[in-house]
Design an enzyme around this catalytic site. Structure first.
Site, PDB file in Angstrom:
ATOM      1  N   ASP A  53       0.827  -1.204   0.000  1.00  0.00           N
ATOM      2  CA  ASP A  53       0.000   0.000   0.000  1.00  0.00           C
ATOM      3  C   ASP A  53       0.860   1.252   0.000  1.00  0.00           C
ATOM      4  O   ASP A  53       1.875   1.335   0.703  1.00  0.00           O
ATOM      5  CB  ASP A  53      -0.923   0.028   1.224  1.00  0.00           C
ATOM      6  CG  ASP A  53      -1.904  -1.134   1.233  1.00  0.00           C
ATOM      7  OD1 ASP A  53      -2.149  -1.693   0.147  1.00  0.00           O
ATOM      8  OD2 ASP A  53      -2.406  -1.482   2.306  1.00  0.00           O
TER       9      ASP A  53
ATOM     10  N   LYS B 285      -6.635  13.311  10.031  1.00  0.00           N
ATOM     11  CA  LYS B 285      -6.416  12.316   8.976  1.00  0.00           C
ATOM     12  C   LYS B 285      -7.301  12.524   7.763  1.00  0.00           C
ATOM     13  O   LYS B 285      -6.824  12.544   6.622  1.00  0.00           O
ATOM     14  CB  LYS B 285      -6.613  10.908   9.536  1.00  0.00           C
ATOM     15  CG  LYS B 285      -6.379   9.819   8.480  1.00  0.00           C
ATOM     16  CD  LYS B 285      -6.487   8.418   9.056  1.00  0.00           C
ATOM     17  CE  LYS B 285      -6.261   7.383   7.940  1.00  0.00           C
ATOM     18  NZ  LYS B 285      -6.341   5.998   8.453  1.00  0.00           N
TER      19      LYS B 285
ATOM     20  N   ASP C 140      -4.327   2.486  -5.235  1.00  0.00           N
ATOM     21  CA  ASP C 140      -2.943   2.631  -4.773  1.00  0.00           C
ATOM     22  C   ASP C 140      -2.543   1.503  -3.828  1.00  0.00           C
ATOM     23  O   ASP C 140      -1.627   1.641  -3.024  1.00  0.00           O
ATOM     24  CB  ASP C 140      -2.731   3.985  -4.093  1.00  0.00           C
ATOM     25  CG  ASP C 140      -3.643   4.187  -2.883  1.00  0.00           C
ATOM     26  OD1 ASP C 140      -4.523   3.335  -2.655  1.00  0.00           O
ATOM     27  OD2 ASP C 140      -3.476   5.198  -2.175  1.00  0.00           O
TER      28      ASP C 140
END
Length: 1430
Positions: free
Chosen positions: A909, A978, A1183
């Site tokens: 990742d 975040k 991704d």
């Protein structure tokens, strides 16, 4: 030999021990002293094992149009190099068909010559009579529908309307006539009495020859084929000679060559064609010797087998299916689509086919796949009938509580079918006998399209779609809106009408014929073949009309009308028998009631129609899965998907899906994609999709077994939704409770109902996923065909079960190909377990140690998943964690764990991948460090880094006594920042960021009240987050500003063609349509206003080309609306137009994130192509990249190399060059601050124009704020003179004074006023403190560059003399004082109006600022970063 041995040792030692995991990855380029790159090397992993069988029948790449350059990789392909490269690494699976290395390389291309399609103009429209009329596209759609159902009289009338609309030389007219001739020819073969060659020739003479419509090669091909089919003997020969001579005389040698090369002739026809030209060709061999082509498509012959192999149809070994016991016809809805294949004789086994047993089985598997795709609707109807018959046998007739859902569906279908047949009969009467009495009958409009589907298919589609909408309507009420449901049914009808298996298979055959015939003609020709066929001339540029593909579609309004018509009949056909107990007598009563009814209500203040299911139906739906009762063909495939060769040719074999997903019905994206594919630009992208699509998968049986047990128990584990939600509704407050308490109670009830509805929807969808997995549980291989969205991001087409789903669906899948772990793979499997558990911020060594420290828990989880300690359920992704526990346990308990053959995908990742791209584009060292581009001993966490910076800022403000800072001190965590950090790269606005922070702060403070205290605190924190990101990613912020500046200019620009037409209009010329249309005899005033408005609108979208040469067209336009009248209600639907104005806000807000998405999509596909070249199985979720554990070191090499290669190129410089070329000649409307010197001079110039009589009636500076189209035409004229080769004209251009020349002579970056922030709902403060710095830096560089270029080219702009400025300043000042007084009284000084007053507009040439200077970080350092993807 020593070099190869060294490499093998390097690979073996890459992950020898946990201690070595703490060191940097042993990538080849990190130890150059140990490696010399040579022409060939040893195996990539000597301890790995290929567990799969050799693949028979590799894809014959020479037969594929876009694969002509492919070949098997050999040692000769690998060249010595002193640079880091992959070309020296051979494939671990030597038997596999591999990609040629060139496909994974980024070739340079010229951004100054991008693919540019001409913007369409608003077309003329024809008055509707007997359902025939509208714009040209609607007429074409009507024509193709009529031809498909054989309504030739109506088709003739449509062609007459088209001929009257178009110029005789327009290609659209010829195509329409060719379509009619082709249909006549086909009808003549079935009904010679109605149509003959004489009929065809008569029609051709009357409608084409006499009306001067010039035929093309397609016309003569139809006439020649008709002659061959309908005539015999000497008559046939004379006819062939006649039309060949006509083709040569009328159209030239090029058209004749195109005819001779044509793939439309079958073998016998082509043989006759060549023999009819003895003066041009030698006599061909006897037809018996030319049967190879025909045999290629008979799977009972060796050549047929070879053809299937060459096209990738039978590329894999056996795909047999084992029966899975079912409890009922409705329990496993998706599996039933496959079950139809198991019936004896449905798909006969090719016993007579020559070839090996495996060849026969592969051919049979291919035929099974075709059957699965074709028979979805028919098999569903059969299941409904079987279920109803079963219940009838045991005496159950119609009672709702005892009837299964599928039996009810059969009951409704049986009643609905006669109603639809009656409607179709009435439609046939109306269309066959048009008269004044029925001229207004709507059947004239929708009739031909209704006839495209059989009544059986229409009934089944309607029943299924209404039930699907009812099932999902509990959570998404929009599904049950009449407008949406009508559109969805109409779209299902369109899909079914266009599902033509033979068309796709035939298109591939025609491509093969063309190649074979070209080679044969080279040997038979008696004349030099210098000219290429017309369709191959002019190089690679093939630019079809933007809207050409729409001609065979069903118009949006008619699709909606058809859907509403089916729904009207369904509401009358669908009834249920409800039982209830009489409270007085206790007797059971029955009543027949409508299963659904139409209801009008209000939604968002608008009157809206809904289809409301009976409550008993809703309860039944909640217990039985129904959403896939008629199966979409978008199921996982049991056979390798078809390679992509065209926009709608790939993936599934019998149904069409675009390789690019269309958004907002925008047609430009398809037009650009089709042109790019035809030009060969998208070869790499299509090949990458093929790589993703051909990775074989399996259902993980061990995990599936546990999931079924947990599901049946009703327990909720991880993402699995529990059967009972345990949500308790609060008690209603007493009647004397205060109003605030009642409001809180109502809000709580709404929250609980919403949450319960959402959980129900999730559990229903998970039910479908388990059903799909159960259907495929015994399949040896299943595949997910992929396509891309408009940005190039790849997605599986199959929607229900795929690896892009949540933890719930990912855990159910594993690679069908297994591979020995080796010591490297075993360690990566342990790291993967830690990542899935949530322990992913530690070093690789610590993650492996985490797995070993918990090995007892791992064993217990694998052996006793539901009865043990359940350690796995505490993981971040619990179900994938369980799958990994099982895999690791099986490996550890095997005799040699390193020899264990693993099928589990292991993930790598990225760290906030969008910010990784921004950091690389900006060359930000700090940013690169935070997102793991820079080498480090431990993984970095950008979210923690931003949180720490925000904490520091808040502590500084708290020390100064700021109230909000004191409130927030010690409350900022990684979680608070975040979401905002993650979405910043995807274009989150300040408003969105504030909402994200507010949600987290409320959870932190456990406050759900509507106090403004937390609301203000969220705004404060959001600003600090943006400031922190600006500090870390300074270069990235400049790039974001640059992208926004370019986007703003494009979206307020007029194209060169628009400017030219405006200039002609201002010169007194009448506005007309595109030259391909006939000029109308008279243009009314309203029509001219419409044409002028079309030219004046901002219609230019933002378009760019990805590094893989895929054109990206942002699809955000302002859609018009269409009112469709139905018996139920009027339905308002959106109708997108290619000629519509762009939606500036959406275009601008989406551009930066979409651009970054196009880069991460490029990185993924480059990695996929290299993995295929290296023989590595590869899957991706944007991704997150997956492969076998043993191949992780190889994948890490590939990912880093692809990223470095991408960002070693000047991506931003290439984008600027492309923009300059793509929008050359355009001009945009810039906003200047009225206080600037340039603005004052422009206002003075405009005032001077008024005094000279050009602009009468203006008295204040505010009156001169708008830039007129006359100024635009004047500036266009100045540019034309400056670019002239005539010195006198060039000098005349230099002496001209325009607002644009005044600006160029007085450039001031601080004078530019942007509307961008206001459009996005932001301010300079919320956009980050670096906004002004980035603006001044970029625009100052542009001003300097523009001045230098103008001076170098001798085009110094003419300024307004100071004396002219002084002459009008006094008059303007007086008028301004009076205007300010009126302005303040009228508008009370509102900010919006003040901003409008303080700016003025000017037309400027559409140029783009220099790209911000890149920082000093070197992207090649990424090669040494082991935590880039981990």
């Amino acid at each position: 030999m020593l070099v190869r041995a060294a490499r093998r040792k390097l690979r073996r030692d890459a992950f020898r021990s946990p201690n070595q995991l703490a060191e940097q990855l042993a990538l080849p380029w990190q130890r150059p002293s140990q490696i010399r790159w040579a022409a060939s090397v040893g195996p990539a992993g000597s301890t790995t094992h290929d567990a799969r069988r050799p693949r028979h029948g590799a894809l014959s790449l020479s037969t594929m149009p876009r694969h002509e350059t492919r070949s098997l990789a050999t040692q000769a392909d690998v060249q010595p190099s002193h640079m880091p490269s992959f070309d020296g690494m051979i494939q671990p699976w030597g038997s596999r068909s591999l990609q040629q290395p060139q496909l994974s390389r980024l070739k340079p291309w010229d951004p100054s010559a991008p693919l540019v399609l001409r913007d369409p103009m608003d077309p003329p429209t024809a008055t509707v009579r007997f359902g025939i009329g509208g714009d040209p596209i609607e007429l074409y759609q009507n024509l193709h529908a009529c031809l498909r159902v054989g309504r030739m009289d109506r088709a003739t009338a449509i062609i007459q309307r088209l001929t009257a609309m178009y110029s005789p030389t327009a290609s659209e007219v010829v195509e329409a006539h060719n379509a009619y001739l082709q249909t006549m020819s086909e009808l003549a073969q079935h009904d010679p009495e109605a149509y003959s060659m004489a009929t065809i020739e008569e029609w051709y003479d009357e409608h084409m020859v006499r009306k001067a419509i010039e035929p093309n090669a397609g016309t003569f091909i139809i006439l020649l084929r008709s002659s061959m089919t309908l005539l015999e003997g000497s008559a046939r020969h004379r006819s062939l000679r006649k039309y060949l001579a006509m083709a040569q005389q009328c159209c030239g040698e090029e058209v004749l060559d195109t005819i001779n090369y044509s793939e439309d002739f079958d073998d016998q026809e082509w043989d006759a064609l060549i023999r009819a030209q003895p003066e041009r060709f030698k006599e061909p061999a006897p037809l018996e010797q030319q049967q190879d082509m025909a045999q290629q498509y008979d799977i009972s012959t060796p050549l047929g087998v070879q053809s299937l192999i060459e096209h990738g149809i039978i590329a894999n070994p056996e795909h047999t299916v084992k029966e899975v016991p079912q409890k009922g016809e409705g329990l496993n809805a998706l599996k039933n689509a496959l079950a139809t294949f198991h019936e004896s004789g449905r798909v006969p086994y090719p016993h007579e086919m020559e070839g090996s047993q495996s060849d026969k089985e592969r051919a049979h598997a291919y035929m099974r796949q075709l059957q699965i795709e074709r028979d979805a609707v028919d098999s569903a109807i059969e299941r409904w009938k079987i279920e109803d018959e079963k219940l009838a046998k045991i005496g159950v007739h119609g009672v709702l509580k005892t009837k299964r859902m599928q039996a009810l569906m059969w009951q409704w279908y049986s009643v609905l079918l006669p109603r639809i047949k009656k409607e179709m009969a009435r439609t046939k009467e109306v269309l066959s006998a048009p008269s004044p009495e029925n001229s207004r009958d709507e059947r004239h409009v929708y009739g031909p399209f209704l006839e495209l589907c059989s009544p059986e298919k229409l009934a089944a589609i309607t029943v299924s779609r209404v039930l699907q909408s009812a099932a999902t309507g509990r959570t998404n009420a929009m599904e049950l809106k009449v407008a949406n449901l009508s559109s969805n049914i109409g779209e299902d009808i369109r899909t079914e009408a266009n599902a033509d298996a033979q068309a796709k298979l035939w298109s591939q055959r025609k491509k093969e014929r063309k190649r074979a015939r070209r080679a044969m003609l080279d040997t038979l020709s008696l004349q030099p073949q210098n000219a290429k066929p017309i369709d191959e001339q002019n190089g690679s540029r093939v630019d079809p009309p933007v809207d050409s593909y729409l001609r065979k579609e069903i118009p949006v309004a008619i699709k909606t009308r058809l859907g509403a018509l089916m729904m009207e009949h369904f509401l009358q056909a669908a009834t249920i028998t409800v039982t209830a107990e009489d409270p007085k007598t206790g007797k059971t009563l029955t009543s027949t009631q409508a299963a659904f009814h139409h209801h009008m209500g209000y939604a968002n203040g608008k009157k809206t129609g809904w289809i409301v299911p009976h409550q008993e139906i809703l309860e039944k739906i909640s217990k039985e899965p129904t959403a896939n009762t008629v199966h979409s063909v978008q199921l996982p495939m049991v056979f390798e998907p078809k390679p992509w060769t065209a926009f709608d040719d790939g993936g599934y074999y019998t149904s069409s899906h675009g390789v690019v997903r269309m958004k907002n019905q925008d047609h430009s994206q398809r037009a650009y994609a089709e042109s790019a594919i035809a030009n060969g630009d998208m070869e790499k992208l299509l090949s990458g999709l093929d790589v993703l699509s051909k990775v074989p998968w399996q259902i993980n049986k061990d995990v599936f077994k546990v999931m079924v047990q947990a599901w049946n128990s009703g327990e909720g584990i991880g993402a699995m939704v529990a059967e009972n939600d345990n949500l308790v509704r609060p008690k209603e407050p007493p009647a004397d409770a205060p109003e605030s308490a009642r409001r809180q109670w109502i809000d709580a009830i709404r929250r609980i109902d919403g949450e319960r509805s959402g959980l129900h929807s999730q559990r229903s969808f998970q039910n479908y996923q388990l059903e799909t997995a159960r259907a495929y549980v015994n399949e040896k291989r299943l595949y997910f065909p992929h396509n891309v969205d408009f940005r190039g991001r790849a997605y599986p087409i199959s929607p229900v079960l795929n690896h892009m789903g949540s933890d719930f669906s990912r855990c159910l899948l594993r690679f069908a190909n297994g591979k020995e772990l080796g010591s490297v793979g075993l360690q990566w499997l342990k790291v993967h377990l830690a990542n899935l558990y949530g322990y992913d911020k530690a070093s690789l060594h610590e993650r492996e140690k985490f797995a070993m420290d918990n090995i007892d828990e791992v064993f217990d989880s694998a052996k006793n998943p539901l009865t043990g300690r359940r350690w796995w359920t505490k993981g971040e992704d619990p179900w994938q964690c369980l799958a990994c526990c099982m895999e690791l346990t099986n490996a550890m308990e095997s005799p040699d764990p390193t020899r264990f053959v693993s099928h589990l995908p292991v993930h790598q990742d990225g760290t906030c991948n969008g910010l990784q791209h921004y950091a690389a584009l900006g060359g930000d060292f700090a940013g690169a460090s935070q997102v793991n581009l820079e080498p480090s001993d431990r993984p970095q966490d950008i979210y923690t880094g931003v949180a720490e910076l925000v904490k520091g800022m808040i502590e500084e403000d708290a020390a100064k006594g700021k109230k909000q800072a004191i409130l927030l001190k010690g409350k900022i965590t990684r979680k608070v920042v975040k979401r905002t950090v993650m979405t910043n790269v995807y274009g989150v606005t300040f408003i969105g960021a504030k909402a994200q922070v507010e949600d987290e702060l409320r959870a932190t403070y456990q406050r759900q009240d509507e106090t403004t205290e937390i609301w203000h605190a969220a705004s404060y924190v959001a600003v600090k987050i943006f400031d922190a990101l600006g500090k870390i990613f300074n270069g990235a912020q400049e790039i974001q500003y640059w992208l926004g500046e370019c986007g703003e200019r494009i979206l307020t620009s007029l194209s060169a063609d628009q400017i030219k037409r405006l200039g002609a209009h201002l010169d007194g010329k009448q506005m007309v349509y595109d030259p391909k249309y006939k000029k109308p005899k008279r243009i009314s005033q309203s029509l001219e206003k419409k044409l002028i408005k079309d030219v004046e609108e901002f219609k230019t979208p933002i378009i760019w080309t990805t590094p893989l040469k895929m054109p990206v067209v942002q699809p955000y336009r302002k859609a018009g609306v269409v009112k469709v009248k139905t018996q139920l209600q009027d339905v308002i639907i959106a109708k997108a137009k290619n000629t519509g104005a762009v939606d500036k806000r959406k275009q601008l807000q989406a551009f930066p994130p979409n651009f970054i998405h196009s880069l991460d999509a490029t990185h993924m596909l480059l990695s996929a192509l290299k993995c295929s070249e290296m023989g590595v199985d590869f899957a991706a979720v944007h991704d997150s990249f997956w492969t076998h554990a043993a191949d992780i070191p190889t994948l890490n090499v590939i990912l880093r190399d692809a990223f470095v290669r991408m960002h070693s190129e000047d991506i931003m410089g290439r984008l600027r060059a492309e923009f300059n070329a793509r929008y050359a000649g355009s001009m945009y409307k810039a906003q200047l601050k009225r206080s600037s010197v340039a603005a004052k001079k422009i206002i003075a110039w405009r005032a001077a124009q008024r005094t000279s009589g050009n602009k009468p009636g203006r008295t204040t500076p505010y009156d001169y704020k708008d830039a007129t189209f006359a100024e635009l035409a004047l500036e266009a004229r100045r540019q034309e003179l400056l670019n002239s080769e005539n010195p006198e004209e060039k000098e005349k251009g230099r002496e001209m004074v325009t607002p644009t020349s005044i600006w160029l002579a007085n450039q001031d970056p601080s004078a530019i006023a942007s509307y961008r922030l206001a459009l996005l709902g932001e301010t300079k403060n919320t956009a980050g403190r670096n906004f002004d710095e980035a603006k001044d830096k970029i625009l100052s560089a542009e001003a300097e560059q523009v001045s230098e270029e103008l001076e170098a080219e001798g085009k110094e702009p003419k300024d307004l003399p100071d004396e002219k400025l002084e002459a009008v300043e006094e008059e303007l000042a007086e008028g301004e004082d009076d205007f300010r007084d009126d302005f303040k009284m009228a508008d009370s000084g509102t900010k919006k109006v003040n901003a409008r007053y303080n700016t003025m507009a000017v037309w400027l040439p559409l140029t783009f600022p220099p790209v911000p200077k890149k920082g000093g970080w070197d992207v090649s350092r990424l090669r040494d970063s082991k935590y880039f993807f981990s």
